[in-house]
Design a protein around this motif. Structure first.
Motif, short mmCIF file in Angstrom:
data_model
loop_
_atom_site.label_atom_id
_atom_site.label_comp_id
_atom_site.label_asym_id
_atom_site.label_seq_id
_atom_site.Cartn_x
_atom_site.Cartn_y
_atom_site.Cartn_z
N LEU A 130 -8.15 16.93 -0.09
CA LEU A 130 -7.89 16.40 -1.47
C LEU A 130 -8.48 15.33 -1.95
N LYS A 131 -9.32 15.31 -2.84
CA LYS A 131 -10.03 14.34 -3.70
C LYS A 131 -8.92 13.44 -4.23
N CYS A 132 -9.03 12.19 -3.77
CA CYS A 132 -7.89 11.21 -4.40
C CYS A 132 -8.86 9.92 -4.88
N ASN A 133 -8.00 9.13 -5.40
CA ASN A 133 -8.51 7.75 -5.85
C ASN A 133 -7.54 6.48 -5.22
N LEU A 134 -8.41 5.55 -4.72
CA LEU A 134 -7.38 4.41 -4.13
C LEU A 134 -7.35 3.45 -5.48
N TYR A 135 -6.53 3.00 -6.22
CA TYR A 135 -6.23 2.21 -7.25
C TYR A 135 -5.67 0.72 -6.68
N GLN A 136 -6.85 -0.28 -6.89
CA GLN A 136 -6.44 -1.41 -6.27
C GLN A 136 -5.83 -2.55 -7.21
N VAL A 173 0.78 -1.27 0.03
CA VAL A 173 -0.04 -0.01 -0.08
C VAL A 173 0.91 1.27 -0.01
N THR A 174 0.67 1.92 -0.94
CA THR A 174 1.66 3.29 -1.06
C THR A 174 0.57 4.69 -1.47
N ASN A 175 1.23 5.58 -0.72
CA ASN A 175 0.92 7.01 -0.79
C ASN A 175 1.85 8.00 -1.34
N PRO A 176 2.19 7.50 -2.74
CA PRO A 176 3.44 8.37 -3.21
C PRO A 176 2.95 9.91 -3.38
N PRO A 177 4.42 10.61 -3.77
CA PRO A 177 3.87 12.16 -3.78
C PRO A 177 3.05 12.47 -5.05
N TYR A 178 2.14 13.43 -4.92
CA TYR A 178 1.02 13.82 -5.74
C TYR A 178 1.56 14.87 -6.66
N GLY A 179 2.70 15.43 -6.39
CA GLY A 179 2.80 16.77 -7.26
C GLY A 179 2.31 18.00 -6.57
N GLU A 180 1.76 17.91 -5.59
CA GLU A 180 1.13 19.06 -4.84
C GLU A 180 2.10 19.71 -4.01
N ARG A 181 2.42 19.42 -2.78
CA ARG A 181 3.33 19.72 -1.94
C ARG A 181 4.75 19.27 -2.05
N LEU A 182 4.93 18.20 -2.47
CA LEU A 182 6.34 17.69 -2.76
C LEU A 182 6.29 17.35 -4.27
N LEU A 183 7.45 17.80 -4.89
CA LEU A 183 7.69 17.58 -6.42
C LEU A 183 6.63 18.25 -6.98
N ASP A 184 6.51 18.28 -8.39
CA ASP A 184 5.88 18.83 -9.18
C ASP A 184 4.90 17.70 -10.01
N VAL A 185 3.99 18.08 -10.59
CA VAL A 185 3.18 16.68 -11.46
C VAL A 185 4.04 16.02 -12.19
N ILE A 223 -2.73 5.21 -3.56
CA ILE A 223 -3.56 6.51 -3.22
C ILE A 223 -2.86 7.84 -4.18
N THR A 224 -3.88 8.25 -4.79
CA THR A 224 -3.27 9.49 -5.60
C THR A 224 -4.41 10.44 -6.16
N PRO A 225 -4.07 11.57 -6.16
CA PRO A 225 -5.32 12.48 -6.97
C PRO A 225 -5.26 12.44 -8.57
N ASP A 226 -4.25 11.79 -9.07
CA ASP A 226 -4.04 12.03 -10.43
C ASP A 226 -4.98 10.95 -11.16
N GLU A 227 -5.81 11.54 -11.91
CA GLU A 227 -7.07 10.86 -12.72
C GLU A 227 -5.98 10.17 -13.73
N GLU A 228 -5.24 10.36 -14.19
CA GLU A 228 -4.27 9.74 -15.18
C GLU A 228 -3.47 8.66 -14.69
N PHE A 229 -3.50 8.37 -13.46
CA PHE A 229 -2.35 7.58 -12.77
C PHE A 229 -2.19 6.14 -13.39
#
Length: 84
Positions: free
Chosen positions: A67-73, A5-17, A42-48
């Motif tokens: 922040l609205k996110c998706n859990l991709y399983q 289970v991972t919650n990688p950087p989103y490109g919001e606070r850490l890094l860019d998109v 877990i990520t908010p990126d709709e194109e994950f």
């Protein structure tokens, strides 16, 4: 067997998109489809899925803070075959 289970950087606070999407691409390469292993991201990126190079078995909408996110399983491939 295992579950990652991972919650990688989103490109919001850490890094860019773009940097976050490079991480997603790398994750897709190092997290192969293997019997006994399932993944959840877990990520908010709709194109994950495009960057991870795999369609999720299931998708769930959720919020991480405000922040609205998706859990991709991604289910264990052997378990998926057993249920078909």
């Amino acid at each position: 067997t295992g579950l990652v289970v991972t919650n990688p950087p989103y490109g919001e606070r850490l890094l860019d998109v773009d940097q976050a999407r490079r991480i997603y691409r790398d994750m897709g390469r190092v997290m192969p489809k293997r019997d006994g292993f399932s993944y959840a991201v877990i990520t908010p990126d709709e194109e994950f899925e495009q960057y991870f190079s795999r369609r999720a078995t299931k998708r769930r909408k959720l919020y991480n803070g405000m922040l609205k996110c998706n859990l991709y399983q991604y289910a264990d491939p052997a378990a998926e075959r057993r249920h078909k």
